[in-house]
Design a protein around this motif. Structure first.
Motif, PDB file in Angstrom:
ATOM      1  N   ALA A 109       0.814  -1.216   0.000  1.00 38.99           N
ATOM      2  CA  ALA A 109       0.000   0.000   0.000  1.00 38.99           C
ATOM      3  C   ALA A 109       0.850   1.271   0.000  1.00 38.99           C
ATOM      4  CB  ALA A 109      -0.933  -0.002   1.207  1.00 38.99           C
ATOM      5  N   THR A 110       1.984   1.237   0.692  1.00 35.95           N
ATOM      6  CA  THR A 110       2.834   2.434   0.776  1.00 35.95           C
ATOM      7  C   THR A 110       3.842   2.495  -0.357  1.00 35.95           C
ATOM      8  OG1 THR A 110       4.398   1.302   2.238  1.00 35.95           O
ATOM      9  CG2 THR A 110       2.660   2.611   3.292  1.00 35.95           C
ATOM     10  N   GLY A 111       4.022   1.401  -1.076  1.00 40.55           N
ATOM     11  CA  GLY A 111       5.010   1.370  -2.148  1.00 40.55           C
ATOM     12  C   GLY A 111       6.428   1.415  -1.609  1.00 40.55           C
ATOM     13  N   ALA A 112       6.625   0.883  -0.415  1.00 42.03           N
ATOM     14  CA  ALA A 112       7.944   0.898   0.225  1.00 42.03           C
ATOM     15  C   ALA A 112       8.929   0.064  -0.585  1.00 42.03           C
ATOM     16  CB  ALA A 112       7.841   0.356   1.644  1.00 42.03           C
ATOM     17  N   ALA A 113      10.136   0.633  -0.758  1.00 44.45           N
ATOM     18  CA  ALA A 113      11.131  -0.037  -1.596  1.00 44.45           C
ATOM     19  C   ALA A 113      12.380  -0.443  -0.831  1.00 44.45           C
ATOM     20  CB  ALA A 113      11.507   0.869  -2.752  1.00 44.45           C
ATOM     21  N   GLY A 114      12.557   0.056   0.365  1.00 39.18           N
ATOM     22  CA  GLY A 114      13.761  -0.275   1.110  1.00 39.18           C
ATOM     23  C   GLY A 114      13.659   0.181   2.547  1.00 39.18           C
ATOM     24  N   PRO A 115      14.732  -0.014   3.299  1.00 39.75           N
ATOM     25  CA  PRO A 115      14.722   0.331   4.726  1.00 39.75           C
ATOM     26  C   PRO A 115      14.393   1.805   5.015  1.00 39.75           C
ATOM     27  CG  PRO A 115      16.662  -0.967   4.186  1.00 39.75           C
ATOM     28  CD  PRO A 115      15.975  -0.653   2.899  1.00 39.75           C
ATOM     29  N   GLN A 116      14.664   2.689   4.063  1.00 41.59           N
ATOM     30  CA  GLN A 116      14.385   4.103   4.284  1.00 41.59           C
ATOM     31  C   GLN A 116      12.873   4.373   4.370  1.00 41.59           C
ATOM     32  OE1 GLN A 116      15.666   2.842   1.496  1.00 41.59           O
ATOM     33  NE2 GLN A 116      14.470   3.580  -0.256  1.00 41.59           N
ATOM     34  N   ASP A 117      12.043   3.446   3.900  1.00 45.80           N
ATOM     35  CA  ASP A 117      10.584   3.605   3.921  1.00 45.80           C
ATOM     36  C   ASP A 117       9.931   2.941   5.133  1.00 45.80           C
ATOM     37  OD1 ASP A 117      10.643   5.002   1.511  1.00 45.80           O
ATOM     38  OD2 ASP A 117      10.504   3.169   0.329  1.00 45.80           O
ATOM     39  N   MET A 118      10.730   2.487   6.074  1.00 46.36           N
ATOM     40  CA  MET A 118      10.205   1.771   7.232  1.00 46.36           C
ATOM     41  C   MET A 118       9.206   2.625   8.022  1.00 46.36           C
ATOM     42  SD  MET A 118      12.315  -0.388   9.990  1.00 46.36           S
ATOM     43  CE  MET A 118      11.516  -1.158  11.364  1.00 46.36           C
ATOM     44  N   GLY A 119       9.471   3.907   8.174  1.00 47.35           N
ATOM     45  CA  GLY A 119       8.580   4.800   8.921  1.00 47.35           C
ATOM     46  C   GLY A 119       7.182   4.848   8.326  1.00 47.35           C
ATOM     47  N   LYS A 120       7.102   4.895   7.005  1.00 45.10           N
ATOM     48  CA  LYS A 120       5.798   4.931   6.330  1.00 45.10           C
ATOM     49  C   LYS A 120       5.007   3.656   6.623  1.00 45.10           C
ATOM     50  CE  LYS A 120       7.610   6.831   2.164  1.00 45.10           C
ATOM     51  NZ  LYS A 120       7.635   6.706   0.708  1.00 45.10           N
ATOM     52  N   VAL A 121       5.686   2.541   6.511  1.00 47.34           N
ATOM     53  CA  VAL A 121       5.027   1.247   6.716  1.00 47.34           C
ATOM     54  C   VAL A 121       4.577   1.107   8.174  1.00 47.34           C
ATOM     55  CG1 VAL A 121       5.318  -1.261   6.617  1.00 47.34           C
ATOM     56  CG2 VAL A 121       6.367   0.185   4.864  1.00 47.34           C
ATOM     57  N   MET A 122       5.439   1.483   9.106  1.00 45.92           N
ATOM     58  CA  MET A 122       5.102   1.367  10.530  1.00 45.92           C
ATOM     59  C   MET A 122       3.935   2.284  10.897  1.00 45.92           C
ATOM     60  SD  MET A 122       6.726  -1.069  11.902  1.00 45.92           S
ATOM     61  CE  MET A 122       6.334  -0.773  13.623  1.00 45.92           C
ATOM     62  N   ALA A 123       3.851   3.452  10.269  1.00 48.46           N
ATOM     63  CA  ALA A 123       2.741   4.377  10.543  1.00 48.46           C
ATOM     64  C   ALA A 123       1.409   3.729  10.166  1.00 48.46           C
ATOM     65  CB  ALA A 123       2.945   5.676   9.780  1.00 48.46           C
ATOM     66  N   VAL A 124       1.387   3.024   9.039  1.00 44.06           N
ATOM     67  CA  VAL A 124       0.169   2.344   8.599  1.00 44.06           C
ATOM     68  C   VAL A 124      -0.163   1.191   9.562  1.00 44.06           C
ATOM     69  CG1 VAL A 124      -0.803   0.889   6.768  1.00 44.06           C
ATOM     70  CG2 VAL A 124       0.473   2.952   6.177  1.00 44.06           C
ATOM     71  N   LEU A 125       0.849   0.419   9.916  1.00 43.59           N
ATOM     72  CA  LEU A 125       0.636  -0.760  10.755  1.00 43.59           C
ATOM     73  C   LEU A 125       0.262  -0.411  12.184  1.00 43.59           C
ATOM     74  CD1 LEU A 125       3.512  -3.063   9.494  1.00 43.59           C
ATOM     75  CD2 LEU A 125       1.065  -3.366   9.111  1.00 43.59           C
ATOM     76  N   LYS A 126       0.808   0.678  12.701  1.00 41.70           N
ATOM     77  CA  LYS A 126       0.548   1.044  14.096  1.00 41.70           C
ATOM     78  C   LYS A 126      -0.948   1.219  14.335  1.00 41.70           C
ATOM     79  CE  LYS A 126       1.988   3.897  17.854  1.00 41.70           C
ATOM     80  NZ  LYS A 126       3.172   3.965  18.595  1.00 41.70           N
ATOM     81  N   GLY A 127      -1.628   1.873  13.408  1.00 43.28           N
ATOM     82  CA  GLY A 127      -3.068   2.064  13.551  1.00 43.28           C
ATOM     83  C   GLY A 127      -3.849   0.762  13.471  1.00 43.28           C
ATOM     84  N   LYS A 128      -3.416  -0.135  12.598  1.00 45.19           N
ATOM     85  CA  LYS A 128      -4.130  -1.397  12.399  1.00 45.19           C
ATOM     86  C   LYS A 128      -3.865  -2.413  13.497  1.00 45.19           C
ATOM     87  CE  LYS A 128      -4.461  -1.671   7.370  1.00 45.19           C
ATOM     88  NZ  LYS A 128      -4.082  -2.466   6.208  1.00 45.19           N
ATOM     89  N   LEU A 129      -2.617  -2.471  13.964  1.00 46.59           N
ATOM     90  CA  LEU A 129      -2.219  -3.567  14.850  1.00 46.59           C
ATOM     91  C   LEU A 129      -2.070  -3.180  16.315  1.00 46.59           C
ATOM     92  CD1 LEU A 129       0.518  -5.251  12.610  1.00 46.59           C
ATOM     93  CD2 LEU A 129      -1.922  -5.736  12.695  1.00 46.59           C
ATOM     94  N   ALA A 130      -2.241  -1.908  16.639  1.00 47.35           N
ATOM     95  CA  ALA A 130      -2.040  -1.458  18.022  1.00 47.35           C
ATOM     96  C   ALA A 130      -2.905  -2.278  18.975  1.00 47.35           C
ATOM     97  CB  ALA A 130      -2.371   0.019  18.153  1.00 47.35           C
ATOM     98  N   GLY A 131      -2.272  -2.852  19.977  1.00 45.05           N
ATOM     99  CA  GLY A 131      -2.978  -3.641  20.970  1.00 45.05           C
ATOM    100  C   GLY A 131      -3.227  -5.079  20.573  1.00 45.05           C
ATOM    101  N   ARG A 132      -2.998  -5.406  19.307  1.00 47.35           N
ATOM    102  CA  ARG A 132      -3.274  -6.758  18.841  1.00 47.35           C
ATOM    103  C   ARG A 132      -2.013  -7.514  18.473  1.00 47.35           C
ATOM    104  NH1 ARG A 132      -7.131  -5.963  14.131  1.00 47.35           N
ATOM    105  NH2 ARG A 132      -7.331  -8.190  14.236  1.00 47.35           N
ATOM    106  N   ALA A 133      -0.864  -6.803  18.510  1.00 45.03           N
ATOM    107  CA  ALA A 133       0.409  -7.444  18.179  1.00 45.03           C
ATOM    108  C   ALA A 133       1.529  -6.698  18.895  1.00 45.03           C
ATOM    109  CB  ALA A 133       0.630  -7.405  16.671  1.00 45.03           C
ATOM    110  N   ASP A 134       2.616  -7.407  19.167  1.00 49.21           N
ATOM    111  CA  ASP A 134       3.794  -6.801  19.773  1.00 49.21           C
ATOM    112  C   ASP A 134       4.479  -5.960  18.690  1.00 49.21           C
ATOM    113  OD1 ASP A 134       6.085  -6.133  21.116  1.00 49.21           O
ATOM    114  OD2 ASP A 134       6.931  -8.157  21.108  1.00 49.21           O
ATOM    115  N   MET A 135       4.446  -4.650  18.859  1.00 52.88           N
ATOM    116  CA  MET A 135       4.948  -3.757  17.808  1.00 52.88           C
ATOM    117  C   MET A 135       6.464  -3.900  17.608  1.00 52.88           C
ATOM    118  SD  MET A 135       2.249  -2.670  16.513  1.00 52.88           S
ATOM    119  CE  MET A 135       2.834  -1.504  15.313  1.00 52.88           C
TER     120      MET A 135
END
Length: 149
Positions: A109-135
Motif C-alpha cells: 500500500a505504501t510502495g515501500a522499496a527499502g529500509p528508508q521507507d520503514m517509517g511509512k510502513v510502521m505508521a500504517v501498521l501502528k493504527g491497524k495492529l495497536a494492541g493486537r500485536a507486539d509492535m
C-alpha cells in the motif's frame, strides 16, 4: 459498550465481590485514564485506553523480569496477577501469519522499496495492529521484509 464503561462496570463488580486484588488493578487503570484526560484535556477513546493498558502491561512485564532476577517471587506474583487483569481488556492477539499478511499489505500500500521507507510502513501498521500485536516484533518483520526487498 465502550471500553471505559466496561472498566467502570468491572470496578463496580470487583467492589461488590470484595475482590481487592482485581479492584486495585482496575483503580490503577482508571487513575491512569483520568490522568491522561486531565493532562491532555481530551475525552479518551478506546484507542487511547488501549494505549494506556498496553503501556501498563509492558511495565508489569518489565517488573516481573526484574523481581524474578532479584529473587522476589512474592512481588513477581503480584505483578503477574495485575498483568492478567489488564490483559483481559486487550483485543485478541493476531497470529504470526495474520501479522505477516498485514505487513505485506502495508508494504504494498505504501510502495515501500527499502529500509528508508520503514517509517511509512510502521505508521500504517501502528493504527491497524495497536494492541493486537507486539509492535517490536512487527518492526523486526518490517525491517526484514524491507531489507530483502
Amino acid at each position: 459498550m465502550s471500553l471505559k464503561e466496561q472498566i467502570t462496570d468491572d470496578m463496580k463488580a470487583a467492589m461488590r465481590a470484595k475482590d481487592t486484588g482485581r479492584l486495585g488493578t482496575i483503580r490503577l487503570l482508571t487513575a491512569a485514564m483520568k490522568q491522561k484526560e486531565v493532562d491532555e484535556r481530551i475525552e479518551l477513546t478506546d484507542a487511547h485506553i488501549l494505549a494506556i493498558i498496553e503501556k501498563m502491561i509492558k511495565q508489569r512485564k518489565d517488573s516481573i523480569t526484574q523481581f524474578e532476577a532479584g529473587g522476589r517471587q512474592d512481588l513477581a506474583d503480584i505483578e503477574k496477577a495485575e498483568l492478567q487483569v489488564l490483559s483481559a481488556y486487550m483485543p485478541a492477539a493476531l497470529s504470526a501469519d495474520e501479522i505477516s499478511g498485514e505487513v505485506a499489505q502495508a508494504i504494498a500500500a505504501t510502495g515501500a522499496a527499502g529500509p528508508q521507507d520503514m517509517g511509512k510502513v510502521m505508521a500504517v501498521l501502528k493504527g491497524k495492529l495497536a494492541g493486537r500485536a507486539d509492535m517490536t516484533a512487527v518492526s523486526a518483520l518490517v525491517k526484514k521484509a524491507l531489507t530483502h526487498a
